[in-house]
Design a protein around this motif. Structure first.
Motif, PDB file in Angstrom:
ATOM      1  N   LYS A 193     -12.328   3.327  41.067  1.00  0.00           N
ATOM      2  CA  LYS A 193     -11.780   4.377  40.103  1.00  0.00           C
ATOM      3  C   LYS A 193     -10.192   4.571  40.839  1.00  0.00           C
ATOM      4  O   LYS A 193     -10.058   4.720  42.072  1.00  0.00           O
ATOM      5  CB  LYS A 193     -12.605   5.634  40.422  1.00  0.00           C
ATOM      6  N   VAL A 194      -9.588   5.328  39.938  1.00  0.00           N
ATOM      7  CA  VAL A 194      -8.027   5.254  40.539  1.00  0.00           C
ATOM      8  C   VAL A 194      -7.765   6.813  39.732  1.00  0.00           C
ATOM      9  O   VAL A 194      -8.245   7.347  38.684  1.00  0.00           O
ATOM     10  CB  VAL A 194      -7.060   4.351  39.882  1.00  0.00           C
ATOM     11  N   ASP A 195      -6.861   7.422  40.454  1.00  0.00           N
ATOM     12  CA  ASP A 195      -6.506   8.929  40.154  1.00  0.00           C
ATOM     13  C   ASP A 195      -5.354   8.650  38.717  1.00  0.00           C
ATOM     14  O   ASP A 195      -4.193   8.590  39.222  1.00  0.00           O
ATOM     15  CB  ASP A 195      -5.865   9.768  41.291  1.00  0.00           C
ATOM     16  N   LEU A 196      -5.440   8.564  37.677  1.00  0.00           N
ATOM     17  CA  LEU A 196      -4.813   8.286  36.689  1.00  0.00           C
ATOM     18  C   LEU A 196      -3.805   9.242  36.583  1.00  0.00           C
ATOM     19  O   LEU A 196      -2.785   8.895  36.307  1.00  0.00           O
ATOM     20  CB  LEU A 196      -5.646   7.914  35.289  1.00  0.00           C
ATOM     21  N   LEU A 197      -4.109  10.719  36.622  1.00  0.00           N
ATOM     22  CA  LEU A 197      -3.188  11.845  36.204  1.00  0.00           C
ATOM     23  C   LEU A 197      -2.023  11.625  37.355  1.00  0.00           C
ATOM     24  O   LEU A 197      -0.983  11.881  37.089  1.00  0.00           O
ATOM     25  CB  LEU A 197      -3.869  12.965  36.436  1.00  0.00           C
ATOM     26  N   LYS A 198      -2.587  11.283  38.433  1.00  0.00           N
ATOM     27  CA  LYS A 198      -1.428  11.082  39.551  1.00  0.00           C
ATOM     28  C   LYS A 198      -0.239  10.202  39.434  1.00  0.00           C
ATOM     29  O   LYS A 198       0.748  10.154  39.374  1.00  0.00           O
ATOM     30  CB  LYS A 198      -1.992  11.133  40.946  1.00  0.00           C
ATOM     31  N   GLU A 199      -0.849   8.939  38.608  1.00  0.00           N
ATOM     32  CA  GLU A 199      -0.204   8.058  38.329  1.00  0.00           C
ATOM     33  C   GLU A 199       0.671   8.226  37.164  1.00  0.00           C
ATOM     34  O   GLU A 199       1.972   7.683  37.131  1.00  0.00           O
ATOM     35  CB  GLU A 199      -1.078   6.439  37.977  1.00  0.00           C
ATOM     36  N   VAL A 200       0.354   8.727  36.368  1.00  0.00           N
ATOM     37  CA  VAL A 200       1.256   8.901  35.008  1.00  0.00           C
ATOM     38  C   VAL A 200       1.981  10.213  34.967  1.00  0.00           C
ATOM     39  O   VAL A 200       3.083  10.177  34.236  1.00  0.00           O
ATOM     40  CB  VAL A 200       0.545   8.696  33.675  1.00  0.00           C
ATOM     41  N   SER A 201       1.574  11.289  35.555  1.00  0.00           N
ATOM     42  CA  SER A 201       2.442  12.485  35.406  1.00  0.00           C
ATOM     43  C   SER A 201       3.901  12.431  36.386  1.00  0.00           C
ATOM     44  O   SER A 201       3.699  11.629  37.206  1.00  0.00           O
ATOM     45  CB  SER A 201       1.627  13.606  36.150  1.00  0.00           C
ATOM     46  N   THR A 202       4.652  13.516  35.798  1.00  0.00           N
ATOM     47  CA  THR A 202       6.059  13.447  36.712  1.00  0.00           C
ATOM     48  C   THR A 202       5.823  13.812  37.815  1.00  0.00           C
ATOM     49  O   THR A 202       4.559  14.463  38.346  1.00  0.00           O
ATOM     50  CB  THR A 202       6.844  14.554  35.858  1.00  0.00           C
ATOM     51  N   LYS A 203       6.547  13.211  38.858  1.00  0.00           N
ATOM     52  CA  LYS A 203       6.355  13.856  40.298  1.00  0.00           C
ATOM     53  C   LYS A 203       7.090  15.019  40.644  1.00  0.00           C
ATOM     54  O   LYS A 203       6.742  15.572  41.686  1.00  0.00           O
ATOM     55  CB  LYS A 203       6.858  12.474  41.208  1.00  0.00           C
ATOM     56  N   LYS A 204       7.847  15.269  40.060  1.00  0.00           N
ATOM     57  CA  LYS A 204       8.687  16.615  40.341  1.00  0.00           C
ATOM     58  C   LYS A 204       8.985  17.294  38.826  1.00  0.00           C
ATOM     59  O   LYS A 204       9.364  16.914  37.936  1.00  0.00           O
ATOM     60  CB  LYS A 204       9.846  16.378  41.334  1.00  0.00           C
ATOM     61  N   HIS A 222      14.140  19.947  33.831  1.00  0.00           N
ATOM     62  CA  HIS A 222      14.246  21.078  32.732  1.00  0.00           C
ATOM     63  C   HIS A 222      15.215  19.937  31.571  1.00  0.00           C
ATOM     64  O   HIS A 222      15.827  19.184  31.880  1.00  0.00           O
ATOM     65  CB  HIS A 222      15.304  21.788  33.316  1.00  0.00           C
ATOM     66  N   ILE A 223      14.649  20.497  30.384  1.00  0.00           N
ATOM     67  CA  ILE A 223      15.261  19.670  29.147  1.00  0.00           C
ATOM     68  C   ILE A 223      15.985  21.010  28.415  1.00  0.00           C
ATOM     69  O   ILE A 223      15.314  22.099  27.801  1.00  0.00           O
ATOM     70  CB  ILE A 223      14.333  18.943  28.152  1.00  0.00           C
ATOM     71  N   GLN A 224      17.233  21.240  28.500  1.00  0.00           N
ATOM     72  CA  GLN A 224      17.841  22.305  27.860  1.00  0.00           C
ATOM     73  C   GLN A 224      17.812  22.647  26.457  1.00  0.00           C
ATOM     74  O   GLN A 224      17.433  21.611  25.654  1.00  0.00           O
ATOM     75  CB  GLN A 224      19.424  22.113  28.049  1.00  0.00           C
ATOM     76  N   GLY A 225      17.344  23.769  26.225  1.00  0.00           N
ATOM     77  CA  GLY A 225      17.158  24.262  24.933  1.00  0.00           C
ATOM     78  C   GLY A 225      17.527  25.742  24.500  1.00  0.00           C
ATOM     79  O   GLY A 225      17.627  26.435  25.679  1.00  0.00           O
ATOM     80  N   GLU A 226      17.749  26.095  23.391  1.00  0.00           N
ATOM     81  CA  GLU A 226      18.330  27.317  23.081  1.00  0.00           C
ATOM     82  C   GLU A 226      17.186  28.379  22.575  1.00  0.00           C
ATOM     83  O   GLU A 226      17.406  29.612  22.715  1.00  0.00           O
ATOM     84  CB  GLU A 226      19.331  27.439  21.795  1.00  0.00           C
ATOM     85  N   GLY A 227      15.856  27.798  22.729  1.00  0.00           N
ATOM     86  CA  GLY A 227      14.759  28.806  22.100  1.00  0.00           C
ATOM     87  C   GLY A 227      14.109  29.424  23.353  1.00  0.00           C
ATOM     88  O   GLY A 227      14.268  29.257  24.552  1.00  0.00           O
ATOM     89  N   PRO A 228      12.654  29.690  22.961  1.00  0.00           N
ATOM     90  CA  PRO A 228      11.888  30.225  23.884  1.00  0.00           C
ATOM     91  C   PRO A 228      11.538  29.326  25.222  1.00  0.00           C
ATOM     92  O   PRO A 228      11.641  28.249  24.806  1.00  0.00           O
ATOM     93  CB  PRO A 228      10.452  30.472  23.100  1.00  0.00           C
ATOM     94  N   LYS A 229      11.219  29.830  26.411  1.00  0.00           N
ATOM     95  CA  LYS A 229      11.180  29.094  27.484  1.00  0.00           C
ATOM     96  C   LYS A 229       9.625  28.481  27.262  1.00  0.00           C
ATOM     97  O   LYS A 229       8.578  29.350  27.302  1.00  0.00           O
ATOM     98  CB  LYS A 229      11.196  29.772  28.753  1.00  0.00           C
ATOM     99  N   LEU A 230       9.475  27.104  27.402  1.00  0.00           N
ATOM    100  CA  LEU A 230       8.077  26.446  27.396  1.00  0.00           C
ATOM    101  C   LEU A 230       7.893  25.551  28.676  1.00  0.00           C
ATOM    102  O   LEU A 230       8.642  24.915  29.287  1.00  0.00           O
ATOM    103  CB  LEU A 230       8.144  25.383  26.344  1.00  0.00           C
ATOM    104  N   ALA A 231       6.642  26.157  29.362  1.00  0.00           N
ATOM    105  CA  ALA A 231       6.259  25.308  30.563  1.00  0.00           C
ATOM    106  C   ALA A 231       5.361  24.196  29.855  1.00  0.00           C
ATOM    107  O   ALA A 231       4.193  24.447  29.210  1.00  0.00           O
ATOM    108  CB  ALA A 231       5.302  26.449  31.391  1.00  0.00           C
ATOM    109  N   PHE A 232       5.675  23.031  30.094  1.00  0.00           N
ATOM    110  CA  PHE A 232       5.173  21.711  29.680  1.00  0.00           C
ATOM    111  C   PHE A 232       4.553  21.051  31.003  1.00  0.00           C
ATOM    112  O   PHE A 232       5.129  20.684  31.850  1.00  0.00           O
ATOM    113  CB  PHE A 232       6.344  21.056  29.146  1.00  0.00           C
ATOM    114  N   ILE A 233       3.169  21.008  30.609  1.00  0.00           N
ATOM    115  CA  ILE A 233       2.265  20.314  31.865  1.00  0.00           C
ATOM    116  C   ILE A 233       2.142  18.889  31.341  1.00  0.00           C
ATOM    117  O   ILE A 233       1.474  18.547  30.395  1.00  0.00           O
ATOM    118  CB  ILE A 233       0.942  21.313  31.786  1.00  0.00           C
ATOM    119  N   ASP A 234       2.725  18.198  32.196  1.00  0.00           N
ATOM    120  CA  ASP A 234       2.813  16.729  32.023  1.00  0.00           C
ATOM    121  C   ASP A 234       1.558  16.033  32.608  1.00  0.00           C
ATOM    122  O   ASP A 234       1.484  15.840  33.743  1.00  0.00           O
ATOM    123  CB  ASP A 234       3.999  16.010  32.470  1.00  0.00           C
ATOM    124  N   LEU A 235       0.653  15.884  31.537  1.00  0.00           N
ATOM    125  CA  LEU A 235      -0.697  15.109  32.027  1.00  0.00           C
ATOM    126  C   LEU A 235      -0.498  13.541  31.767  1.00  0.00           C
ATOM    127  O   LEU A 235      -1.355  12.841  31.875  1.00  0.00           O
ATOM    128  CB  LEU A 235      -1.641  15.522  31.286  1.00  0.00           C
TER     129      LEU A 235
END
Length: 356
Positions: free
Chosen positions: A142-153, A156-169
């Motif tokens: 068994k491997v921690d797959l989420l740790k493997e594929v998620s961003t490490k840090k 920010h992706i700049q946009g002009e609209g509402p602030k979106l918190a994007f949880i990278d799974l």
């Protein structure tokens, strides 16, 4: 080189290993897409899996620089009936086997993929190993797959609209592209981010992405969803859909062989229309666990009637099991991203009016 795919029940499927790496193990699953193999092998949701393609000819249009869904493939192995070693496509800048070799992915060809798919449909997905040794044992690691594929840090992706918190799974790039295209100002966070760190950006909406593995293992994401549900708009896709369902008290179950392909029919019960969708999941929300006093089933799969979407009756929370961003697959369901932006903007205005 002669090679084998050996399953945990002892079944052996013979073929030829054409890759430099001749061993890989993982959960053996099948994908029914006729095209889109580049997007499939670079979809992080396939982390930890050996992917069997049911379409018999793979590799005929090579690899190009535009269709990657992540920085590298996360599959543990690739099984096809026939491999085309002379790709023909004006966009192609590499062959499939060269790309997989660069990333140390074992490839087994010449396999009776029809028989293999029938076995997986009848018996369910199984652990397996691609190997040059027919006597090799199938490991259970068994491997921690989420740790493997998620961003490490965070980033920010700049946009002009509402602030979106994007949880990278374990997101696909095209999900980020679609959210950026509808105007969100996106802040991407790792899978185990805490609520305090997310609140620091003062988000106006939260998104939970696709990803690999059992949703019940994503305990940090489930707790984060519980924190934000009822505060601001929340959307989830694929694993994110399951995370939201668990956070609202539903249960998830492992499917016999899952839905993987770009041809899954789904009906939107809210508008009475059906769509062909791209899917990649081995778990589903258990219909009997849904509290119908608070949660509405919005989408169902027309093949097996499994739950494909839910929403809360009174709160700005909804989710879909399929992939509206496609890549690969049809673009029928991209309205989901516009709907999320519309809901976020409505709540943005309400917050402004409440302040004044």
């Amino acid at each position: 080189m002669k090679g084998y795919l050996k399953l945990e029940d002892g079944s052996i499927f013979e073929g030829n290993i054409i890759s430099k790496n001749f061993q890989g193990f993982g959960e053996v699953v099948f994908n029914t897409g006729m095209t889109g193999y580049q997007e499939i092998i670079t979809d992080p949701s396939y982390a930890g899996q050996i992917v069997v393609m049911t379409y018999p000819l793979i590799g005929n249009y090579g690899i190009n620089k535009y269709d990657f869904q992540s920085e590298k493939p996360y599959i543990r192995g690739y099984v096809v009936r026939e491999y085309c070693d002379i790709p023909s496509n004006f966009l192609s800048d590499s062959s499939l086997i060269d790309y997989l070799d660069r990333n140390n992915i074992p490839v087994l060809v010449g396999v009776d993929t029809r028989e293999l798919t029938k076995k997986l449909r009848s018996n369910g997905t199984m652990r397996g190993i691609i190997t040059d040794d027919a006597n090799a044992l199938v490991p259970d690691i068994k491997v921690d797959l989420l740790k493997e594929v998620s961003t490490k840090k965070p980033y920010h992706i700049q946009g002009e609209g509402p602030k979106l918190a994007f949880i990278d799974l374990g997101t696909k790039k095209n999900i980020l592209n679609m959210l950026r295209n509808v105007g969100f100002d996106i802040y991407v966070f790792p899978y185990d981010v805490c609520a305090e760190d997310v609140m620091a950006i003062e988000p106006e909406a939260v998104f939970f992405s696709n990803g690999p593995g059992d949703p019940k293992d994503a305990t940090s994401a489930i707790e984060l969803a519980k924190f934000f549900i009822g505060k601001i708009p929340v959307l989830g896709i694929c694993l994110g859909h399951q995370i939201i369902a668990l956070a609202m008290g539903c249960n998830t179950i492992k499917m016999k062989f899952g839905h993987r392909g770009s041809n899954q029919p789904v009906k939107d019960l809210m508008i009475g229309k059906s769509f062909v969708t791209s899917q990649n999941h081995g778990y589903a929300v258990e219909e009997s666990s849904i509290n119908s006093d608070e949660i509405v089933i919005t989408h169902v799969n027309l093949n097996d009637n499994t739950v494909e979407g839910i929403k809360h009756k009174y709160l700005p929370v909804f989710s879909v099991q399929y992939h509206p961003e496609a890549c690969p697959g049809p673009h029928d369901s991209m309205y989901i991203f516009d709907k999320f932006m519309d809901i976020t903007c409505v709540y943005r205005r309400r917050s402004y009016l409440a302040e004044i």
